[in-house]
Motif scaffolding. Sequence first.
Motif, short mmCIF file in Angstrom:
data_model
loop_
_atom_site.label_atom_id
_atom_site.label_comp_id
_atom_site.label_asym_id
_atom_site.label_seq_id
_atom_site.Cartn_x
_atom_site.Cartn_y
_atom_site.Cartn_z
N ALA A 14 49.94 108.79 19.98
CA ALA A 14 50.30 109.20 18.62
C ALA A 14 51.15 110.46 18.61
O ALA A 14 51.52 110.97 17.54
CB ALA A 14 49.03 109.44 17.79
N GLY A 15 51.46 111.00 19.80
CA GLY A 15 52.26 112.22 19.89
C GLY A 15 53.74 111.95 19.85
O GLY A 15 54.20 110.81 19.73
N PHE A 16 54.51 113.01 20.00
CA PHE A 16 55.97 112.92 19.92
C PHE A 16 56.55 112.00 20.99
O PHE A 16 57.32 111.08 20.70
CB PHE A 16 56.55 114.34 20.01
N LEU A 17 56.19 112.22 22.24
CA LEU A 17 56.67 111.32 23.29
C LEU A 17 56.03 109.95 23.15
O LEU A 17 56.69 108.93 23.36
CB LEU A 17 56.37 111.90 24.68
N GLY A 18 54.76 109.92 22.77
CA GLY A 18 54.05 108.65 22.64
C GLY A 18 54.71 107.68 21.68
O GLY A 18 54.90 106.50 22.02
N ILE A 19 55.11 108.16 20.49
CA ILE A 19 55.71 107.25 19.52
C ILE A 19 57.10 106.81 19.97
O ILE A 19 57.49 105.65 19.81
CB ILE A 19 55.76 107.86 18.10
N ARG A 172 60.36 115.32 16.96
CA ARG A 172 60.04 116.58 17.63
C ARG A 172 60.17 117.75 16.66
O ARG A 172 61.19 117.94 16.04
CB ARG A 172 60.98 116.82 18.82
N LEU A 173 59.11 118.54 16.58
CA LEU A 173 59.13 119.74 15.76
C LEU A 173 58.74 120.93 16.64
O LEU A 173 59.52 121.41 17.41
CB LEU A 173 58.22 119.57 14.54
N GLY A 174 57.47 121.36 16.55
CA GLY A 174 57.02 122.45 17.40
C GLY A 174 57.91 123.67 17.27
O GLY A 174 58.38 124.03 16.18
N ARG A 313 71.02 115.91 17.04
CA ARG A 313 70.33 114.67 16.65
C ARG A 313 68.95 115.01 16.07
O ARG A 313 68.52 114.44 15.06
CB ARG A 313 70.18 113.79 17.89
N ASN A 314 68.26 115.92 16.73
CA ASN A 314 66.93 116.33 16.29
C ASN A 314 67.01 117.10 14.97
O ASN A 314 66.18 116.91 14.07
CB ASN A 314 66.29 117.19 17.37
N TYR A 315 68.02 117.95 14.81
CA TYR A 315 68.20 118.71 13.56
C TYR A 315 68.44 117.77 12.38
O TYR A 315 67.84 117.93 11.31
CB TYR A 315 69.38 119.68 13.70
N ASP A 316 69.30 116.78 12.57
CA ASP A 316 69.57 115.84 11.48
C ASP A 316 68.31 115.08 11.08
O ASP A 316 68.06 114.84 9.88
CB ASP A 316 70.66 114.84 11.90
N TRP A 317 67.49 114.71 12.08
CA TRP A 317 66.22 114.04 11.77
C TRP A 317 65.30 114.98 11.01
O TRP A 317 64.65 114.57 10.03
CB TRP A 317 65.53 113.57 13.07
N TYR A 318 65.25 116.23 11.41
CA TYR A 318 64.42 117.25 10.75
C TYR A 318 64.79 117.36 9.27
O TYR A 318 63.92 117.32 8.39
CB TYR A 318 64.60 118.59 11.46
N VAL A 319 66.06 117.51 8.99
CA VAL A 319 66.51 117.68 7.60
C VAL A 319 66.21 116.42 6.78
O VAL A 319 65.75 116.50 5.63
CB VAL A 319 68.02 118.01 7.56
N THR A 332 50.76 121.19 17.85
CA THR A 332 51.34 120.08 18.59
C THR A 332 52.84 120.02 18.34
O THR A 332 53.37 120.71 17.46
CB THR A 332 50.70 118.74 18.18
N HIS A 333 53.54 119.16 19.09
CA HIS A 333 54.99 119.01 18.91
C HIS A 333 55.33 118.19 17.67
O HIS A 333 56.49 118.14 17.28
CB HIS A 333 55.61 118.33 20.13
N ARG A 334 54.33 117.57 17.04
CA ARG A 334 54.61 116.69 15.91
C ARG A 334 54.71 117.44 14.59
O ARG A 334 55.14 116.88 13.59
CB ARG A 334 53.51 115.63 15.79
N VAL A 335 54.27 118.69 14.56
CA VAL A 335 54.33 119.47 13.33
C VAL A 335 55.03 120.79 13.63
O VAL A 335 55.05 121.25 14.77
CB VAL A 335 52.92 119.75 12.75
N PRO A 336 55.62 121.43 12.59
CA PRO A 336 56.21 122.75 12.84
C PRO A 336 55.11 123.75 13.19
O PRO A 336 54.02 123.70 12.62
CB PRO A 336 56.85 123.10 11.49
N TRP A 337 55.41 124.64 14.11
CA TRP A 337 54.46 125.70 14.40
C TRP A 337 54.58 126.77 13.32
O TRP A 337 55.67 127.08 12.85
CB TRP A 337 54.73 126.32 15.77
N SER A 338 53.44 127.33 12.90
CA SER A 338 53.46 128.38 11.90
C SER A 338 54.36 129.52 12.36
O SER A 338 54.27 129.99 13.49
CB SER A 338 52.04 128.91 11.67
N GLN A 339 55.24 129.99 11.47
CA GLN A 339 56.18 131.03 11.86
C GLN A 339 55.55 132.42 11.90
O GLN A 339 56.14 133.35 12.46
CB GLN A 339 57.40 131.03 10.93
#
Length: 349
Positions: A14-19, A172-174, A313-319, A332-339
């Motif tokens: 269910a993680g970033f690499l996993g999916i 990918r977030l993190g 590519r990752n930035y465009d997906w993020y937006v 985890t890498h699936r959510v943004p880390w708290s700033q």
Amino acid sequence: MTQEPKNYLITGGAGFLGINMTRFLLARGHNVVSLDLLPFDYPERPQITEITGDIRDRAAVDKAMQGVDIVIHTAAALPLYSKEDIFTTDIDGTRNVIDSAHQHGVSRFIHISSTAVYGVPDHHPLAEDDELVGVGPYGIAKIEAENVCLEYREKGMCVPIIRPKSFIGLERLGVFALLYDWAKDGKNFPIPGKGDNLYQYLDVEDLCEAIYLTATVDPADANDTFNAGAKEFGTFRGDFQAVLDHAGFGKRIISIPVAPALWTLRILDRLNLSPLYPWVYETAIKDSYVSIERAEQKLGWKPQYSNKDALIRNYDWYVANLQNFEKQSGVTHRVPWSQGVLKIAKVFF
């Protein structure tokens, strides 16, 4: 490369690499079992077998291992977890999974390690036979997990080990969400030092291809340890600047003198006010790249994406997907880390 349909177990499915690996395998007609602590909450859920469980729980692992041909072991406790969770998950959990695979007659066990096993090196490019130096609990645990894998290689299993550079791509977030968040809001982005050090990343699609090759090439070629990183990469500053340029606000990478930047980040880390752990900020000012010749030669691997390609590519997906996670944070890498306090600093850039 085509392959008869096989049953793949992905730990950390269910993680970033996993999916990303799940989608890669489904597109090639294979069957996928996901074993993860977290629910598999993707649209592909009806197409897989989902086992919710902990790799430290042998019963859950044995349940997931039924009828499996190949294991892709991606599950790990990341550096922001506690030392106890890192050691019990990354070492004991790995032993649990590979021993179960051995007992169930699994043909290949593909272990996803990390270039963190090289510590803070004194030369580049890094080769697979270079000295392993554990920095912090995560680096130590990754080395010990590899040692567990080598035990089972000695027992006759085919156990490819892949050491990827930090990989990025869809989902990918993190820590990368920091750069993307500042870029989308039209902010300059600070980095420690000049940023003229060479720094290699890896697109997750290229990593999935490398993993699949270790699952499909001749066992004699696959049964080895492989670095994985972008073929084409540039400087830390230049590749991050490409994201700001792509965002279109005319913003720049801002250099912060190394000594005050690192001391500030160390203090904020000690006070739990920053999402950046030592491995991130201590290595950001140094060269960091590996040789991928062994994977190219023995696996026939040909990475397609440069650092800049992967980041953009990752930035465009993020937006495009921001509404799905802008109120979330975690470790985890699936959510943004708290700033943390960096959210305040953002105002001044």
